[in-house]
Design a protein around this motif. Structure first.
Motif, PDB file in Angstrom:
ATOM      1  N   GLY A  87       0.173   4.627  10.981  1.00  0.00           N
ATOM      2  CA  GLY A  87       1.636   5.429  11.056  1.00  0.00           C
ATOM      3  C   GLY A  87       2.998   4.258  10.224  1.00  0.00           C
ATOM      4  O   GLY A  87       2.306   3.587   9.608  1.00  0.00           O
ATOM      5  N   PHE A  88       4.064   4.788  10.685  1.00  0.00           N
ATOM      6  CA  PHE A  88       5.163   3.917   9.968  1.00  0.00           C
ATOM      7  C   PHE A  88       4.798   2.271  10.233  1.00  0.00           C
ATOM      8  O   PHE A  88       5.116   1.588   9.020  1.00  0.00           O
ATOM      9  N   ALA A  89       4.658   2.095  11.581  1.00  0.00           N
ATOM     10  CA  ALA A  89       4.582   0.548  11.797  1.00  0.00           C
ATOM     11  C   ALA A  89       3.193   0.090  11.137  1.00  0.00           C
ATOM     12  O   ALA A  89       3.371  -1.198  10.574  1.00  0.00           O
ATOM     13  N   GLY A  90       2.147   0.588  11.282  1.00  0.00           N
ATOM     14  CA  GLY A  90       0.993  -0.220  10.722  1.00  0.00           C
ATOM     15  C   GLY A  90       0.832  -0.082   9.226  1.00  0.00           C
ATOM     16  O   GLY A  90       0.496  -1.285   8.550  1.00  0.00           O
ATOM     17  N   LEU A  91       1.388   1.046   8.527  1.00  0.00           N
ATOM     18  CA  LEU A  91       1.410   1.178   7.078  1.00  0.00           C
ATOM     19  C   LEU A  91       2.683  -0.019   6.505  1.00  0.00           C
ATOM     20  O   LEU A  91       2.164  -0.908   5.579  1.00  0.00           O
TER      21      LEU A  91
ATOM     22  N   LEU B  97       1.885  -3.129   3.806  1.00  0.00           N
ATOM     23  CA  LEU B  97       2.349  -3.206   2.833  1.00  0.00           C
ATOM     24  C   LEU B  97       2.991  -4.712   2.424  1.00  0.00           C
ATOM     25  O   LEU B  97       2.834  -5.260   1.474  1.00  0.00           O
ATOM     26  N   THR B  98       3.501  -5.061   3.639  1.00  0.00           N
ATOM     27  CA  THR B  98       4.254  -6.408   3.635  1.00  0.00           C
ATOM     28  C   THR B  98       3.143  -7.558   3.357  1.00  0.00           C
ATOM     29  O   THR B  98       3.321  -8.690   2.466  1.00  0.00           O
ATOM     30  N   LEU B  99       2.094  -7.412   4.180  1.00  0.00           N
ATOM     31  CA  LEU B  99       1.044  -8.604   4.168  1.00  0.00           C
ATOM     32  C   LEU B  99       0.329  -8.402   2.829  1.00  0.00           C
ATOM     33  O   LEU B  99       0.080  -9.277   2.164  1.00  0.00           O
TER      34      LEU B  99
ATOM     35  N   ALA C 136      -0.536  -1.222  -3.176  1.00  0.00           N
ATOM     36  CA  ALA C 136      -0.545  -2.620  -3.197  1.00  0.00           C
ATOM     37  C   ALA C 136      -2.030  -3.207  -3.120  1.00  0.00           C
ATOM     38  O   ALA C 136      -2.011  -4.360  -2.661  1.00  0.00           O
ATOM     39  N   GLY C 137      -3.051  -2.201  -2.890  1.00  0.00           N
ATOM     40  CA  GLY C 137      -4.328  -2.910  -2.615  1.00  0.00           C
ATOM     41  C   GLY C 137      -4.602  -2.745  -0.912  1.00  0.00           C
ATOM     42  O   GLY C 137      -5.865  -3.266  -0.873  1.00  0.00           O
ATOM     43  N   VAL C 138      -4.010  -2.004  -0.436  1.00  0.00           N
ATOM     44  CA  VAL C 138      -4.402  -1.807   1.057  1.00  0.00           C
ATOM     45  C   VAL C 138      -5.609  -1.001   1.198  1.00  0.00           C
ATOM     46  O   VAL C 138      -5.585   0.118   0.627  1.00  0.00           O
ATOM     47  N   THR C 139      -6.608  -1.331   2.039  1.00  0.00           N
ATOM     48  CA  THR C 139      -7.584  -0.130   2.215  1.00  0.00           C
ATOM     49  C   THR C 139      -7.269   0.468   3.636  1.00  0.00           C
ATOM     50  O   THR C 139      -7.310  -0.179   4.732  1.00  0.00           O
ATOM     51  N   VAL C 140      -7.291   1.996   3.377  1.00  0.00           N
ATOM     52  CA  VAL C 140      -6.940   2.713   4.601  1.00  0.00           C
ATOM     53  C   VAL C 140      -8.054   3.509   5.042  1.00  0.00           C
ATOM     54  O   VAL C 140      -8.510   4.642   3.991  1.00  0.00           O
ATOM     55  N   HIS C 141      -8.550   3.398   6.096  1.00  0.00           N
ATOM     56  CA  HIS C 141      -9.611   4.416   6.774  1.00  0.00           C
ATOM     57  C   HIS C 141      -9.129   5.263   7.598  1.00  0.00           C
ATOM     58  O   HIS C 141      -8.752   5.030   8.718  1.00  0.00           O
ATOM     59  N   GLY C 142      -9.059   6.711   7.311  1.00  0.00           N
ATOM     60  CA  GLY C 142      -8.744   7.502   7.906  1.00  0.00           C
ATOM     61  C   GLY C 142      -9.981   8.190   8.800  1.00  0.00           C
ATOM     62  O   GLY C 142     -11.080   7.870   8.556  1.00  0.00           O
ATOM     63  N   VAL C 143      -9.562   8.931   9.791  1.00  0.00           N
ATOM     64  CA  VAL C 143     -10.430   9.394  10.743  1.00  0.00           C
ATOM     65  C   VAL C 143     -11.642   8.486  11.112  1.00  0.00           C
ATOM     66  O   VAL C 143     -12.824   8.673  10.992  1.00  0.00           O
ATOM     67  N   THR C 144     -11.190   7.294  11.528  1.00  0.00           N
ATOM     68  CA  THR C 144     -12.053   6.095  11.723  1.00  0.00           C
ATOM     69  C   THR C 144     -11.398   5.513  13.049  1.00  0.00           C
ATOM     70  O   THR C 144     -10.581   4.651  13.131  1.00  0.00           O
TER      71      THR C 144
ATOM     72  N   LEU D  36       7.497  13.168   4.470  1.00  0.00           N
ATOM     73  CA  LEU D  36       7.670  12.445   2.994  1.00  0.00           C
ATOM     74  C   LEU D  36       7.939  10.995   2.976  1.00  0.00           C
ATOM     75  O   LEU D  36       7.418  10.398   2.054  1.00  0.00           O
ATOM     76  N   PHE D  37       8.643  10.688   4.019  1.00  0.00           N
ATOM     77  CA  PHE D  37       8.682   9.141   4.150  1.00  0.00           C
ATOM     78  C   PHE D  37       7.503   8.687   4.423  1.00  0.00           C
ATOM     79  O   PHE D  37       7.340   7.429   3.890  1.00  0.00           O
ATOM     80  N   HIS D  38       6.617   9.104   5.432  1.00  0.00           N
ATOM     81  CA  HIS D  38       5.439   8.459   5.628  1.00  0.00           C
ATOM     82  C   HIS D  38       4.387   8.325   4.478  1.00  0.00           C
ATOM     83  O   HIS D  38       3.544   7.407   4.016  1.00  0.00           O
ATOM     84  N   GLN D  39       4.381   9.627   3.625  1.00  0.00           N
ATOM     85  CA  GLN D  39       3.679   9.504   2.346  1.00  0.00           C
ATOM     86  C   GLN D  39       4.096   8.502   1.603  1.00  0.00           C
ATOM     87  O   GLN D  39       3.529   8.105   0.625  1.00  0.00           O
ATOM     88  N   GLY D  40       5.302   8.379   1.361  1.00  0.00           N
ATOM     89  CA  GLY D  40       5.914   7.206   0.553  1.00  0.00           C
ATOM     90  C   GLY D  40       5.312   5.726   0.634  1.00  0.00           C
ATOM     91  O   GLY D  40       5.006   5.251  -0.009  1.00  0.00           O
ATOM     92  N   ILE D  41       5.257   5.379   2.000  1.00  0.00           N
ATOM     93  CA  ILE D  41       4.857   4.247   2.388  1.00  0.00           C
ATOM     94  C   ILE D  41       3.253   4.039   2.289  1.00  0.00           C
ATOM     95  O   ILE D  41       2.768   3.004   1.658  1.00  0.00           O
ATOM     96  N   LEU D  42       2.561   5.341   2.441  1.00  0.00           N
ATOM     97  CA  LEU D  42       1.192   5.374   2.323  1.00  0.00           C
ATOM     98  C   LEU D  42       0.790   5.100   0.835  1.00  0.00           C
ATOM     99  O   LEU D  42      -0.142   4.394   0.504  1.00  0.00           O
ATOM    100  N   ASP D  43       1.721   5.741   0.082  1.00  0.00           N
ATOM    101  CA  ASP D  43       1.216   5.547  -1.509  1.00  0.00           C
ATOM    102  C   ASP D  43       1.598   4.044  -2.064  1.00  0.00           C
ATOM    103  O   ASP D  43       0.949   3.726  -2.938  1.00  0.00           O
ATOM    104  N   ARG D  44       2.471   3.537  -1.414  1.00  0.00           N
ATOM    105  CA  ARG D  44       2.643   2.246  -1.788  1.00  0.00           C
ATOM    106  C   ARG D  44       2.014   1.215  -1.215  1.00  0.00           C
ATOM    107  O   ARG D  44       1.561   0.178  -1.760  1.00  0.00           O
ATOM    108  N   ALA D  45       1.561   1.473   0.077  1.00  0.00           N
ATOM    109  CA  ALA D  45       0.412   0.676   0.479  1.00  0.00           C
ATOM    110  C   ALA D  45      -0.884   0.728  -0.278  1.00  0.00           C
ATOM    111  O   ALA D  45      -1.532  -0.332  -0.528  1.00  0.00           O
ATOM    112  N   LEU D  46      -1.187   1.986  -0.577  1.00  0.00           N
ATOM    113  CA  LEU D  46      -2.447   2.103  -1.402  1.00  0.00           C
ATOM    114  C   LEU D  46      -2.266   1.291  -2.550  1.00  0.00           C
ATOM    115  O   LEU D  46      -3.307   0.646  -3.161  1.00  0.00           O
TER     116      LEU D  46
END
Length: 245
Positions: A63-67, A71-73, A225-233, A213-223
């Motif tokens: 969510g917002f906090a996790g992503l 992103l920061t890390l 930046a090289g973050v690996t996101v595992h959905g439905v996991t 849209l805010f969440h999607q923007g954070i997700l796009d930037r996290a991805l």
């Protein structure tokens, strides 16, 4: 109500269903069971990727906090994996009202009574700083999520609610110079096109955004930046060993 004004209601809650409720609401045939925000920002189904055996940081919740943490890390050079039981942002991050206030749930006058004026002002200042940081983040990242400081009208459903709102607005203006405006019932049509409420209060320090849209923007930037996101996991647990977890 006015196109860009956020709306809140004091003293009323809607109840759905017909079993033991004071109020029943009939749902129309075009009722949708998914959040409105998903129309412009459907929750993404990410390509399945193998779970990396090692990483610097594993985060549970996309969510917002996790992503934002991921992103920061990642931008600090860390190898990050994020796990979410649902699709990224499918929970509260895309199911909220989109109000960007930075306010504390407890009324300011109640905080003063409970903790003293100095502590209450410090708590309030943290909320203001959070809102300012949100605005900075959106601007720096150039996330198009319709963020705007529109102000918020809080309507009173009973005369006694109006009196309470008016007292709180006066207290806020006296102690924080907030600029809250008490709106009499005769003038509320300027804020909301109805005679239902008994007036209300407008606070100019509250804004809104499109949470999907805010969440999607954070997700796009996290991805990006090289973050690996595992959905439905689903993460069922974790254990500590000599070198980490």
């Amino acid at each position: 109500h006015q196109p860009n004004r956020a709306l809140a209601l004091k003293g009323r809650s809607e109840q759905f269903g017909d079993s033991g409720n004071e109020r029943g609401t009939t749902l129309t045939m075009d009722f949708k069971g998914t959040p409105y925000w998903w129309e412009a920002a459907p929750r993404p189904t990410l390509d399945e990727k193998p779970v990396q055996q090692t990483c610097d940081v594993a985060i549970i919740g996309a969510g917002f906090a996790g992503l934002t943490a991921a992103l920061t890390l990642a931008r600090a050079g860390r190898k990050v994996q994020v796990f979410d039981k649902q699709r990224p942002g499918e929970g509260a991050s895309s199911r909220n009202g989109g109000i960007a206030s930075g306010n504390i749930k407890m009324e300011f006058s109640t905080m003063v009574s409970a903790f003293g004026e100095d502590a209450a002002k410090k708590i309030h200042a943290e909320g203001v700083a959070a809102r300012e940081d949100l605005a900075r983040f959106i601007e720096d990242e150039k996330i198009d999520c319709h963020f705007k400081m529109t102000g918020r009208f809080t309507g009173a459903y009973r005369p006694k609610h109006y009196d309470r709102l008016a007292r709180e607005a006066e207290f806020l203006n006296k102690n924080l110079d907030l600029g809250a405006e008490v709106v009499a019932r005769a003038n509320q049509h300027k804020e909301v096109d109805t005679e239902l409420y008994y007036g209300g209060v407008v606070r100019p320090d509250i804004g809104g955004l499109h949470p999907g849209l805010f969440h999607q923007g954070i997700l796009d930037r996290a991805l990006g930046a090289g973050v690996t996101v595992h959905g439905v996991t689903d993460v069922e647990g974790f254990m500590k060993d000599a070198e980490g977890f």
